[in-house]
Design a protein around this motif. Structure first.
Motif, PDB file in Angstrom:
ATOM      1  N   ALA A   1      -7.966 -83.765  31.246  1.00 53.59           N
ATOM      2  CA  ALA A   1      -9.281 -83.220  30.914  1.00 53.59           C
ATOM      3  C   ALA A   1      -9.497 -83.077  29.407  1.00 53.59           C
ATOM      4  CB  ALA A   1      -9.478 -81.864  31.590  1.00 53.59           C
ATOM      5  N   THR A   2      -8.429 -83.178  28.638  1.00 54.51           N
ATOM      6  CA  THR A   2      -8.518 -82.887  27.205  1.00 54.51           C
ATOM      7  C   THR A   2      -9.520 -83.767  26.462  1.00 54.51           C
ATOM      8  OG1 THR A   2      -6.274 -81.979  27.157  1.00 54.51           O
ATOM      9  CG2 THR A   2      -7.191 -82.723  25.059  1.00 54.51           C
ATOM     10  N   PRO A   3      -9.581 -85.080  26.700  1.00 49.38           N
ATOM     11  CA  PRO A   3     -10.579 -85.881  25.967  1.00 49.38           C
ATOM     12  C   PRO A   3     -12.014 -85.435  26.224  1.00 49.38           C
ATOM     13  CG  PRO A   3      -8.888 -87.317  26.862  1.00 49.38           C
ATOM     14  CD  PRO A   3      -8.654 -85.959  27.463  1.00 49.38           C
ATOM     15  N   LEU A   4     -12.330 -85.080  27.460  1.00 47.55           N
ATOM     16  CA  LEU A   4     -13.688 -84.601  27.745  1.00 47.55           C
ATOM     17  C   LEU A   4     -13.916 -83.234  27.100  1.00 47.55           C
ATOM     18  CD1 LEU A   4     -16.414 -84.957  29.164  1.00 47.55           C
ATOM     19  CD2 LEU A   4     -15.414 -83.848  31.182  1.00 47.55           C
ATOM     20  N   ILE A   5     -12.909 -82.372  27.168  1.00 48.73           N
ATOM     21  CA  ILE A   5     -13.027 -81.065  26.511  1.00 48.73           C
ATOM     22  C   ILE A   5     -13.294 -81.251  25.019  1.00 48.73           C
ATOM     23  CG2 ILE A   5     -11.736 -78.991  25.837  1.00 48.73           C
ATOM     24  CD1 ILE A   5     -10.293 -79.227  28.593  1.00 48.73           C
ATOM     25  N   GLU A   6     -12.558 -82.152  24.405  1.00 50.26           N
ATOM     26  CA  GLU A   6     -12.763 -82.396  22.969  1.00 50.26           C
ATOM     27  C   GLU A   6     -14.150 -82.951  22.705  1.00 50.26           C
ATOM     28  OE1 GLU A   6     -10.594 -84.497  19.142  1.00 50.26           O
ATOM     29  OE2 GLU A   6      -9.997 -85.107  21.164  1.00 50.26           O
ATOM     30  N   SER A   7     -14.580 -83.899  23.532  1.00 45.75           N
ATOM     31  CA  SER A   7     -15.897 -84.498  23.326  1.00 45.75           C
ATOM     32  C   SER A   7     -17.017 -83.480  23.461  1.00 45.75           C
ATOM     33  CB  SER A   7     -16.113 -85.630  24.341  1.00 45.75           C
ATOM     34  OG  SER A   7     -15.217 -86.687  24.121  1.00 45.75           O
ATOM     35  N   MET A   8     -16.854 -82.553  24.416  1.00 45.75           N
ATOM     36  CA  MET A   8     -17.918 -81.587  24.667  1.00 45.75           C
ATOM     37  C   MET A   8     -17.883 -80.385  23.737  1.00 45.75           C
ATOM     38  SD  MET A   8     -18.250 -81.489  28.832  1.00 45.75           S
ATOM     39  CE  MET A   8     -19.609 -80.277  28.737  1.00 45.75           C
TER      40      MET A   8
ATOM     41  N   ALA B   1     -15.629 -79.905  20.736  1.00 42.57           N
ATOM     42  CA  ALA B   1     -15.050 -79.952  19.390  1.00 42.57           C
ATOM     43  C   ALA B   1     -15.524 -81.155  18.590  1.00 42.57           C
ATOM     44  CB  ALA B   1     -13.521 -79.960  19.483  1.00 42.57           C
ATOM     45  N   ALA B   2     -16.695 -81.664  18.940  1.00 38.65           N
ATOM     46  CA  ALA B   2     -17.188 -82.863  18.253  1.00 38.65           C
ATOM     47  C   ALA B   2     -18.393 -82.570  17.364  1.00 38.65           C
ATOM     48  CB  ALA B   2     -17.537 -83.937  19.281  1.00 38.65           C
ATOM     49  N   GLY B   3     -18.582 -81.317  17.024  1.00 39.96           N
ATOM     50  CA  GLY B   3     -19.627 -80.957  16.075  1.00 39.96           C
ATOM     51  C   GLY B   3     -20.926 -80.475  16.668  1.00 39.96           C
ATOM     52  N   LEU B   4     -21.047 -80.486  17.996  1.00 41.76           N
ATOM     53  CA  LEU B   4     -22.253 -79.991  18.653  1.00 41.76           C
ATOM     54  C   LEU B   4     -21.891 -78.815  19.557  1.00 41.76           C
ATOM     55  CD1 LEU B   4     -24.039 -83.292  19.778  1.00 41.76           C
ATOM     56  CD2 LEU B   4     -24.749 -81.733  17.949  1.00 41.76           C
ATOM     57  N   PRO B   5     -22.818 -77.864  19.723  1.00 39.24           N
ATOM     58  CA  PRO B   5     -22.557 -76.771  20.665  1.00 39.24           C
ATOM     59  C   PRO B   5     -22.371 -77.291  22.085  1.00 39.24           C
ATOM     60  CG  PRO B   5     -24.427 -76.261  19.243  1.00 39.24           C
ATOM     61  CD  PRO B   5     -24.095 -77.702  19.024  1.00 39.24           C
ATOM     62  N   GLY B   6     -21.542 -76.587  22.866  1.00 39.86           N
ATOM     63  CA  GLY B   6     -21.302 -76.980  24.236  1.00 39.86           C
ATOM     64  C   GLY B   6     -22.563 -77.029  25.074  1.00 39.86           C
ATOM     65  N   THR B   7     -23.530 -76.204  24.736  1.00 42.27           N
ATOM     66  CA  THR B   7     -24.817 -76.243  25.447  1.00 42.27           C
ATOM     67  C   THR B   7     -25.460 -77.621  25.345  1.00 42.27           C
ATOM     68  OG1 THR B   7     -25.208 -73.928  24.884  1.00 42.27           O
ATOM     69  CG2 THR B   7     -27.118 -75.219  25.568  1.00 42.27           C
ATOM     70  N   VAL B   8     -25.438 -78.184  24.152  1.00 43.29           N
ATOM     71  CA  VAL B   8     -26.072 -79.475  23.913  1.00 43.29           C
ATOM     72  C   VAL B   8     -25.347 -80.571  24.675  1.00 43.29           C
ATOM     73  CG1 VAL B   8     -26.615 -81.199  22.136  1.00 43.29           C
ATOM     74  CG2 VAL B   8     -26.953 -78.755  21.669  1.00 43.29           C
ATOM     75  N   THR B   9     -24.017 -80.574  24.598  1.00 42.39           N
ATOM     76  CA  THR B   9     -23.258 -81.639  25.251  1.00 42.39           C
ATOM     77  C   THR B   9     -23.299 -81.497  26.769  1.00 42.39           C
ATOM     78  OG1 THR B   9     -21.199 -80.381  24.971  1.00 42.39           O
ATOM     79  CG2 THR B   9     -21.761 -81.987  23.261  1.00 42.39           C
ATOM     80  N   ALA B  10     -23.237 -80.263  27.269  1.00 41.50           N
ATOM     81  CA  ALA B  10     -23.293 -80.067  28.726  1.00 41.50           C
ATOM     82  C   ALA B  10     -24.642 -80.508  29.284  1.00 41.50           C
ATOM     83  CB  ALA B  10     -23.024 -78.606  29.071  1.00 41.50           C
ATOM     84  N   LYS B  11     -25.722 -80.125  28.609  1.00 40.24           N
ATOM     85  CA  LYS B  11     -27.038 -80.534  29.093  1.00 40.24           C
ATOM     86  C   LYS B  11     -27.221 -82.046  28.995  1.00 40.24           C
ATOM     87  CE  LYS B  11     -30.046 -76.543  29.107  1.00 40.24           C
ATOM     88  NZ  LYS B  11     -31.343 -75.979  28.689  1.00 40.24           N
ATOM     89  N   ALA B  12     -26.689 -82.656  27.963  1.00 43.71           N
ATOM     90  CA  ALA B  12     -26.796 -84.104  27.832  1.00 43.71           C
ATOM     91  C   ALA B  12     -26.137 -84.798  29.021  1.00 43.71           C
ATOM     92  CB  ALA B  12     -26.160 -84.562  26.521  1.00 43.71           C
ATOM     93  N   LEU B  13     -24.946 -84.343  29.384  1.00 44.95           N
ATOM     94  CA  LEU B  13     -24.241 -84.962  30.500  1.00 44.95           C
ATOM     95  C   LEU B  13     -24.928 -84.672  31.831  1.00 44.95           C
ATOM     96  CD1 LEU B  13     -20.387 -84.692  29.863  1.00 44.95           C
ATOM     97  CD2 LEU B  13     -21.693 -86.744  30.453  1.00 44.95           C
ATOM     98  N   LEU B  14     -25.320 -83.435  32.045  1.00 54.41           N
ATOM     99  CA  LEU B  14     -25.988 -83.086  33.301  1.00 54.41           C
ATOM    100  C   LEU B  14     -27.260 -83.898  33.495  1.00 54.41           C
ATOM    101  CD1 LEU B  14     -25.507 -79.208  33.269  1.00 54.41           C
ATOM    102  CD2 LEU B  14     -24.490 -80.802  34.918  1.00 54.41           C
TER     103      LEU B  14
ATOM    104  N   VAL C   1     -24.334 -89.235  23.580  1.00 59.03           N
ATOM    105  CA  VAL C   1     -24.389 -89.221  25.041  1.00 59.03           C
ATOM    106  C   VAL C   1     -23.514 -90.320  25.620  1.00 59.03           C
ATOM    107  CG1 VAL C   1     -25.893 -89.503  27.044  1.00 59.03           C
ATOM    108  CG2 VAL C   1     -26.677 -88.157  25.083  1.00 59.03           C
ATOM    109  N   ASP C   2     -23.532 -91.496  25.023  1.00 57.54           N
ATOM    110  CA  ASP C   2     -22.706 -92.590  25.520  1.00 57.54           C
ATOM    111  C   ASP C   2     -21.225 -92.252  25.418  1.00 57.54           C
ATOM    112  OD1 ASP C   2     -24.947 -94.063  26.106  1.00 57.54           O
ATOM    113  OD2 ASP C   2     -24.870 -95.272  24.258  1.00 57.54           O
ATOM    114  N   GLY C   3     -20.839 -91.589  24.332  1.00 57.98           N
ATOM    115  CA  GLY C   3     -19.446 -91.171  24.191  1.00 57.98           C
ATOM    116  C   GLY C   3     -19.053 -90.114  25.211  1.00 57.98           C
ATOM    117  N   LEU C   4     -19.953 -89.181  25.473  1.00 55.49           N
ATOM    118  CA  LEU C   4     -19.698 -88.162  26.488  1.00 55.49           C
ATOM    119  C   LEU C   4     -19.540 -88.794  27.866  1.00 55.49           C
ATOM    120  CD1 LEU C   4     -22.309 -85.516  25.299  1.00 55.49           C
ATOM    121  CD2 LEU C   4     -19.832 -85.177  25.335  1.00 55.49           C
ATOM    122  N   LEU C   5     -20.419 -89.731  28.170  1.00 56.37           N
ATOM    123  CA  LEU C   5     -20.339 -90.405  29.461  1.00 56.37           C
ATOM    124  C   LEU C   5     -19.033 -91.170  29.623  1.00 56.37           C
ATOM    125  CD1 LEU C   5     -23.930 -91.808  30.091  1.00 56.37           C
ATOM    126  CD2 LEU C   5     -22.638 -90.288  31.615  1.00 56.37           C
TER     127      LEU C   5
END
Length: 296
Positions: A239-246, A248-261, A283-287
């Motif tokens: 799970a670590t790569p997704l955790i890092e992407s969501m 620790a990549a410079g955006l709040p978790g809210t932004v990355t979680a909503k992008a993926l959802l 978003v492509d990197g998160l996906l």
């Protein structure tokens, strides 16, 4: 060391869905809550950092609790954020949360004003005295500017309604010191610590990443509980790569979680300003990280 988990073990710091025009999407919140609980979440934490609590009104916070309670019934606990920079306002929100049907309140350190530890302690005691709901202390000094010091935690643990901590302190030694000397239930508030804190007696996690992979994160705890620590460690590492992407990549978790959802067709909608949506490249990197974790 505590072994109790008053709100369950696997808690999701749920995003707050909004409609395209930025209004509160209660139907979406109900559908997302049901989705998360049906995939292994013991509890939902509403109106926290991930839930964009700084930009939702008091009425919206109460309506969200009522809607989610209707959706999940007694299948999951509901903890809702009531912390503000004003003790009187926090007390008001705690009382409203109790009326709305919450099982507990998440109380962050008052931000911006940076109260000293004796004032911080009095703040938390005042909130805990105000309602009948159990209190989760939210220690996230990176956002509030104020640490709840271990000594303060030890004193607050004596209050009968202060039962848990969401730990985003990044002080693993401090957390273990409090765990060893109190019955406070410690929940990892940083996904990279989910297994590590659980392994030393933590109660579980309050996870932003669980918005998108609730079952995969729950599996880590289940494997550990079954005694298969190697499988638990492997699942946490995967799970670590997704955790890092969501996270620790410079955006709040809210932004990355909503992008993926949004990409997954689940309720989310836009973020409220001043936050801005993730770029297409992000978003492509998160996906890609999501698909690597969930493939097979």
């Amino acid at each position: 060391m505590t072994t109790t988990a008053p709100f369950g073990r696997a808690l999701c710091a749920m995003i707050t869905p909004f409609s395209a025009d930025g209004a509160l999407d209660l139907d979406g919140a109900q559908r997302l809550a049901d989705h998360l609980v049906s995939r292994g979440c013991d509890g939902l934490v509403l109106s926290g950092t991930t839930g964009e609590s700084p930009t939702t009104s008091d009425a919206e916070k109460a309506a969200l609790v009522e809607a989610v309670r209707e959706a999940v019934g007694d299948r999951a606990s509901i903890v809702t954020g009531v912390g503000t920079s004003d003790t009187r306002h926090t007390v008001k929100l705690a009382l409203e949360a109790e009326k709305a049907g919450a099982d507990g309140v998440l109380v962050v350190s008052p931000y911006y004003s940076r109260p000293p530890q004796d004032a911080l302690e009095e703040h938390f005691r005042t909130v805990a005295d105000a309602s009948g709901l159990p209190v989760v202390l939210y220690d996230i000094p990176g956002r509030t500017g104020t640490r709840i010091e271990p000594g303060t935690m030890l004193r607050l643990a004596e209050h009968p309604r202060i039962v848990a901590v969401k730990d985003c302190s990044y002080d693993f030694l401090g957390a273990q010191k409090v765990l060893a000397r109190t019955e406070l239930a410690y929940y990892a508030g940083c996904d990279e610590h989910n297994l590590a804190l659980y392994a030393v007696g933590g109660a579980g996690y309050v996870s932003t990443v669980a918005n998108v992979v609730p079952a995969q994160l729950r599996f880590v705890l289940d494997a550990f509980d079954s005694g298969d620590t190697a499988t638990a460690a492997g699942a946490q590492q995967r799970a670590t790569p997704l955790i890092e992407s969501m996270m620790a990549a410079g955006l709040p978790g809210t932004v990355t979680a909503k992008a993926l959802l949004n990409e997954l067709g689940l309720p989310a909608g836009p973020v409220r300003a001043p936050l801005r949506p993730a770029s297409r490249e992000t978003v492509d990197g998160l996906l890609a990280a999501y698909e690597d974790l969930t493939a097979g």
